[in-house]
Each structure stands twice: as structure tokens, then as C-alpha cells.
Design a protein around this motif. Sequence first.
Motif, PDB file in Angstrom:
ATOM      1  N   MET A 124       0.822  -1.207   0.000  1.00  9.09           N
ATOM      2  CA  MET A 124       0.000   0.000   0.000  1.00  9.09           C
ATOM      3  C   MET A 124       0.858   1.260   0.000  1.00  9.09           C
ATOM      4  O   MET A 124       0.594   2.212  -0.756  1.00  9.09           O
ATOM      5  N   ALA A 125       1.892   1.294   0.833  1.00 12.53           N
ATOM      6  CA  ALA A 125       2.775   2.465   0.869  1.00 12.53           C
ATOM      7  C   ALA A 125       3.533   2.614  -0.438  1.00 12.53           C
ATOM      8  O   ALA A 125       3.786   3.734  -0.899  1.00 12.53           O
ATOM      9  N   LEU A 128       0.937   4.014  -3.019  1.00 13.08           N
ATOM     10  CA  LEU A 128       0.592   5.399  -2.667  1.00 13.08           C
ATOM     11  C   LEU A 128       1.790   6.326  -2.832  1.00 13.08           C
ATOM     12  O   LEU A 128       1.681   7.413  -3.413  1.00 13.08           O
ATOM     13  N   ALA A 131       2.684   6.963  -6.509  1.00  6.73           N
ATOM     14  CA  ALA A 131       1.743   7.878  -7.155  1.00  6.73           C
ATOM     15  C   ALA A 131       1.960   9.324  -6.722  1.00  6.73           C
ATOM     16  O   ALA A 131       1.826  10.253  -7.534  1.00  6.73           O
ATOM     17  N   LEU A 132       2.293   9.530  -5.461  1.00  9.34           N
ATOM     18  CA  LEU A 132       2.451  10.891  -4.950  1.00  9.34           C
ATOM     19  C   LEU A 132       3.817  11.484  -5.276  1.00  9.34           C
ATOM     20  O   LEU A 132       3.921  12.617  -5.754  1.00  9.34           O
ATOM     21  N   THR A 146      -2.396  12.248   3.489  1.00  9.94           N
ATOM     22  CA  THR A 146      -2.182  11.075   4.334  1.00  9.94           C
ATOM     23  C   THR A 146      -3.118  11.079   5.542  1.00  9.94           C
ATOM     24  O   THR A 146      -3.619  10.024   5.949  1.00  9.94           O
ATOM     25  N   LEU A 149      -6.559   9.929   4.507  1.00 10.79           N
ATOM     26  CA  LEU A 149      -6.648   8.475   4.367  1.00 10.79           C
ATOM     27  C   LEU A 149      -6.903   7.812   5.722  1.00 10.79           C
ATOM     28  O   LEU A 149      -7.666   6.840   5.810  1.00 10.79           O
TER      29      LEU A 149
END
Length: 365
Positions: A124-125, A128, A131-132, A146, A149
Motif C-alpha cells: 500500500m505504501a 501510494l 503515485a504521490l 495522508t 486516508l
Amino acid sequence: MTKLKPWISLGGIGVFAVLLLAVAPLVLTDHWLNNVGKYCCWAIAAVGIGLAWGRGGMLVMGQGVFFALGAYSMAMHLTLETAGDRIPGFMVLYDPLAPLPMFWEPFRSAGFTLLAIVLLPVIMAGILGYALFKRRVKGAYFAILTQALAVALATLISSTIRETGGDTGLSDFKYFFGFVLNDPANKLMVYLIAAALLIVCVLAVWQLYRSRFGELLVATRDAEERVRFLGYDPANIKLVAFVVSALMASIGGAMFVPIVGIITPAEIGAAASILMIAGVAFGGRASLFGPALGAMAVGWGQSSLGSTWPDGWTYILGLLFIVVILFLPNGLSSLTARFTVRARRGPDVPPTPAIVAAELEEVKS
């Protein structure tokens, strides 16, 4: 002295390990030892925040998300272990005839649970962060995203009562991978595991700080464009730190469950994430021991002052956070560094601009 500095830090880790693994079990009561175990879980997450925020400049205000991944993975396994072949009691209460949700079934396996605690936050990290950081999202935008979320995940869990227990959470665990949790010897074992994991995380971060990656991470924090001009991709450097911090938060969450005996959305939402950030800021986000000690100090304050003055504890924490940010932006650990460099300089040596600049750089590091 510069050559000795890493070994001084390593010696400090050794002292920290002796205090947690040998001294604490001998001098503390069962109640306070359990509390220290809880503080260790928060400290594990705080060490990762120190890496991402203190060295990488990424204000990760949603670590509750990754804390939740580890916590709920562990809680689901312990709930199924307690229930045996039956459906967990809270599910029967809401729908006696409904089967066990499909995503619960793999958590009957201890191996799958341990893999989930490690792989879920990493995946997940990784997604994410990629993408960021590739889109150069940073600063306040990254912090707000963050945190959003964390709020979204806590809201989702609160609304899925039958699948996750909702606001009441998951609790009443009787076993920990086959060991009876009510047994004092097993409680001590769980505490020692949490304390040992904290020491391992501090050691891992110590090694990262000394490595080439640690230098690049600090350089990315201070001069991202220069790092890019030198041929490195700052997004990849940030991504590694972000993934490592997420993994540590997940490990802390996983150990929090058997120690505390319950996990609810209140432990993973925005307030919990801010509490972790406050501890890191209080101790010193860029130092080695500051995040862990700061998180443990804030945890102690929550347990002590929060139980006697629940309405005022939040205000005390907020005031403390403001005072530290205004007057000690590098946390309490910067006080020790300042005294050390001044004592090394000696009272008879005048503070020339070059010496002051070197001292300030050492305090920051």
C-alpha cells in the motif's frame, strides 16, 4: 570525535536495550510493564516517522492507516484463534446465520497473518508513495492527503460493524499463536517481543542514517532539486523511506493488539496519528532516540494524566506541542546535543561563525 559518534549511538542502543529487556521486567509491576509494552508499540511507529519526517522531510500524518493494517491483521487472527471452528461472537450477534466473510478466512493461518503484517503496508505504501512522489506531491498537500486516508479508513471500519466490529472494535483475545494470553509468563514474552522489535527498528534506522541512502535522504530533504541534478531520483529515495516507515507502523500495530487486548477505530484515526506526530516532535524528529523516547513520554502522559484528567490532557498535549515547535523545533534531543558541543568546544574558545555553523549542523543531525 566524528569517528566515535556512530559507536556512541550504538552504545546508547545497547543501554536502551538493557533497560527495556532486563531492567524493566525486574523493577516494574505487571500493570506498568504492560503499559511500557504499549509505549514500545507507539515508539516503533514513531521511529519510522522519524525516518520519513525527520530525515526525509515528509510529514506523514496518516500513519494510523499502516498501524491499522498490522493491528487488524493480528486482531483477526487472534479472534479466529479464540473462536476456534466457530464464527466470532460479535458476528453472530449481528447476524447468526451469516457465514464468515471470505477475507477473514486466510487469517486463520499464522504464516499468512505474519506475511500480511509485513506485505500489506509495503504494497500500500509503495503504490501510494509512487503515485504521490512521482507527481512531486509534498509539503502540506502530502500531510493533508495522508491524514485524510487515516480518517477515511477509520470511518470505513466504523461503518462495517459485522465485518470489523465497528466502533467497539475487536477484543477478548485469549490466545497468541497458541500461547494463553492470561498467563503472566506469556504476557512477559509478548512484552519482550515488542521491546526487542523496537530495538531492532532503532538499529535498522541507525544503520540507514549511516549509509549512503541516509545521506541522500537528508540531501533530498534539504535540496531536492540539487539531488535531481546529480542524477538521483528523489521520488525513489522518498519512496523507500516512506515504505520503511509504513512497515514499522504496521509492526507496532500488530504488537499493540495482544498487549492492549483491543483495537478500535479510535486507535488508528486522525487523532491517533497526530498523537504519534506529537511524540516524535517532542523527542526530536531528526535524532536517533528522540522519536522513540518522545512517543513513550507522550504515551506515559496519556496513561497517567489522561486517566486522572481526561478532559484536560488534550489541552496539555496541544500546549506542549506548540511550545516545543516554537522554542525547540528540533525537540528535546537538541538540548543534549547543544550541551555536548558546547562542552566539547570549551569555555575558553570564542564562538566564531565557523564554529557556530558546525555546532548548529551537528545539533540538526
